[in-house]
Design a protein around this motif. Sequence first.
Motif, PDB file in Angstrom:
ATOM      1  N   PRO A 134      15.162 112.380  -8.488  1.00 28.51           N
ATOM      2  CA  PRO A 134      13.824 112.944  -8.694  1.00 28.51           C
ATOM      3  C   PRO A 134      12.626 111.988  -7.967  1.00 28.51           C
ATOM      4  O   PRO A 134      11.818 112.395  -7.394  1.00 28.51           O
ATOM      5  N   ALA A 135      12.881 110.583  -8.202  1.00 27.97           N
ATOM      6  CA  ALA A 135      12.000 109.486  -7.906  1.00 27.97           C
ATOM      7  C   ALA A 135      11.940 109.578  -6.177  1.00 27.97           C
ATOM      8  O   ALA A 135      10.970 109.499  -5.565  1.00 27.97           O
ATOM      9  N   ALA A 136      13.365 109.570  -5.602  1.00 26.67           N
ATOM     10  CA  ALA A 136      13.528 109.657  -4.134  1.00 26.67           C
ATOM     11  C   ALA A 136      12.641 110.985  -3.752  1.00 26.67           C
ATOM     12  O   ALA A 136      12.074 110.666  -2.844  1.00 26.67           O
ATOM     13  N   ASP A 137      12.798 112.179  -4.325  1.00 25.55           N
ATOM     14  CA  ASP A 137      12.156 113.031  -3.770  1.00 25.55           C
ATOM     15  C   ASP A 137      10.653 113.116  -3.921  1.00 25.55           C
ATOM     16  O   ASP A 137      10.015 113.734  -2.875  1.00 25.55           O
ATOM     17  N   ALA A 138      10.071 112.711  -4.890  1.00 22.40           N
ATOM     18  CA  ALA A 138       8.818 112.311  -5.224  1.00 22.40           C
ATOM     19  C   ALA A 138       8.279 111.410  -3.996  1.00 22.40           C
ATOM     20  O   ALA A 138       7.301 111.659  -3.472  1.00 22.40           O
ATOM     21  N   LEU A 139       8.873 110.374  -3.612  1.00 17.39           N
ATOM     22  CA  LEU A 139       8.807 109.407  -2.749  1.00 17.39           C
ATOM     23  C   LEU A 139       8.298 110.124  -1.440  1.00 17.39           C
ATOM     24  O   LEU A 139       7.613 109.841  -0.605  1.00 17.39           O
ATOM     25  N   ALA A 140       9.379 110.916  -0.991  1.00 12.93           N
ATOM     26  CA  ALA A 140       9.544 111.439   0.104  1.00 12.93           C
ATOM     27  C   ALA A 140       8.430 112.560   0.472  1.00 12.93           C
ATOM     28  O   ALA A 140       7.602 112.524   1.295  1.00 12.93           O
ATOM     29  N   ALA A 141       7.924 113.365  -0.805  1.00 13.81           N
ATOM     30  CA  ALA A 141       7.117 114.217  -0.701  1.00 13.81           C
ATOM     31  C   ALA A 141       5.384 113.540  -0.535  1.00 13.81           C
ATOM     32  O   ALA A 141       4.564 113.890   0.099  1.00 13.81           O
ATOM     33  N   ALA A 142       5.596 112.268  -1.082  1.00 11.78           N
ATOM     34  CA  ALA A 142       4.140 111.494  -1.034  1.00 11.78           C
ATOM     35  C   ALA A 142       4.220 111.029   0.545  1.00 11.78           C
ATOM     36  O   ALA A 142       2.816 110.863   0.948  1.00 11.78           O
ATOM     37  N   VAL A 143       5.113 110.735   1.018  1.00  7.66           N
ATOM     38  CA  VAL A 143       5.032 110.306   2.466  1.00  7.66           C
ATOM     39  C   VAL A 143       4.591 111.525   3.166  1.00  7.66           C
ATOM     40  O   VAL A 143       3.524 111.077   4.051  1.00  7.66           O
ATOM     41  N   ALA A 144       5.150 112.525   2.870  1.00  5.44           N
ATOM     42  CA  ALA A 144       4.662 113.829   3.943  1.00  5.44           C
ATOM     43  C   ALA A 144       3.221 114.162   3.529  1.00  5.44           C
ATOM     44  O   ALA A 144       2.680 114.567   4.472  1.00  5.44           O
ATOM     45  N   ASP A 145       2.877 113.974   2.262  1.00  2.85           N
ATOM     46  CA  ASP A 145       1.286 114.026   1.841  1.00  2.85           C
ATOM     47  C   ASP A 145       0.434 112.939   2.493  1.00  2.85           C
ATOM     48  O   ASP A 145      -0.713 113.174   2.319  1.00  2.85           O
ATOM     49  N   GLY A 146       1.020 112.151   3.254  1.00  2.70           N
ATOM     50  CA  GLY A 146       0.208 110.888   3.492  1.00  2.70           C
ATOM     51  C   GLY A 146      -0.479 109.925   2.454  1.00  2.70           C
ATOM     52  O   GLY A 146      -1.541 109.416   2.583  1.00  2.70           O
TER      53      GLY A 146
END
Length: 204
Positions: A134-146
Amino acid sequence: MGLDLDGAYAWIASFQRRFEAEATELGELDRRAGDGDFGANIRRALRRVERRLDEAPPSAPGELFLGVAHGFLNTGGTSGPLFGLWFRGIGQASDAPAMTLAELAKGVDVGTATVQRLGKARPGDKTMVDAMAPAADALAAAVADGLNVAGGIALAADAARAGALATESMRARRGRAAYVGDVARGVLDPGALTVALFFDSALA
């Protein structure tokens, strides 16, 4: 702004303090569902980390995380080396003076994939992967959101904590707890809690 060397040092120092404060409790959780050596093993790993960073001071955050990996990889038990491989994934993601959120996200993702491959664990198996993924997924989403590094880590901390808390009701399918079956139900996984503690430590 990325994660610079001072920021990475502060993160690891905070993690060491936080883990030391909770090591006994985490060891007790492991005793209820495993062999009880988790807290002691990770404490030894963190002492090795401290010696490693003193002996070979890093010049960049990625190098610092590789030093952390070295300390964990030379620890007994199963969890220590798996954490070492996870930290190695983070360390290998960047050799720049400051680690970007995208690099951190990539490192956590690669490290998590390595742990899953070698430990043969998936989310839902009641292991550290239940917080790592979940942490990895959250970080990827944060990158996508800038988002910036701080914002991304905050999201990762929330996701890791939720994943760790969810292990309480799970039946272990991997790791030492798998041997005790339903006895482990109602016990939080200490590895997953440690992942959550790691990300929480960056916010302290």
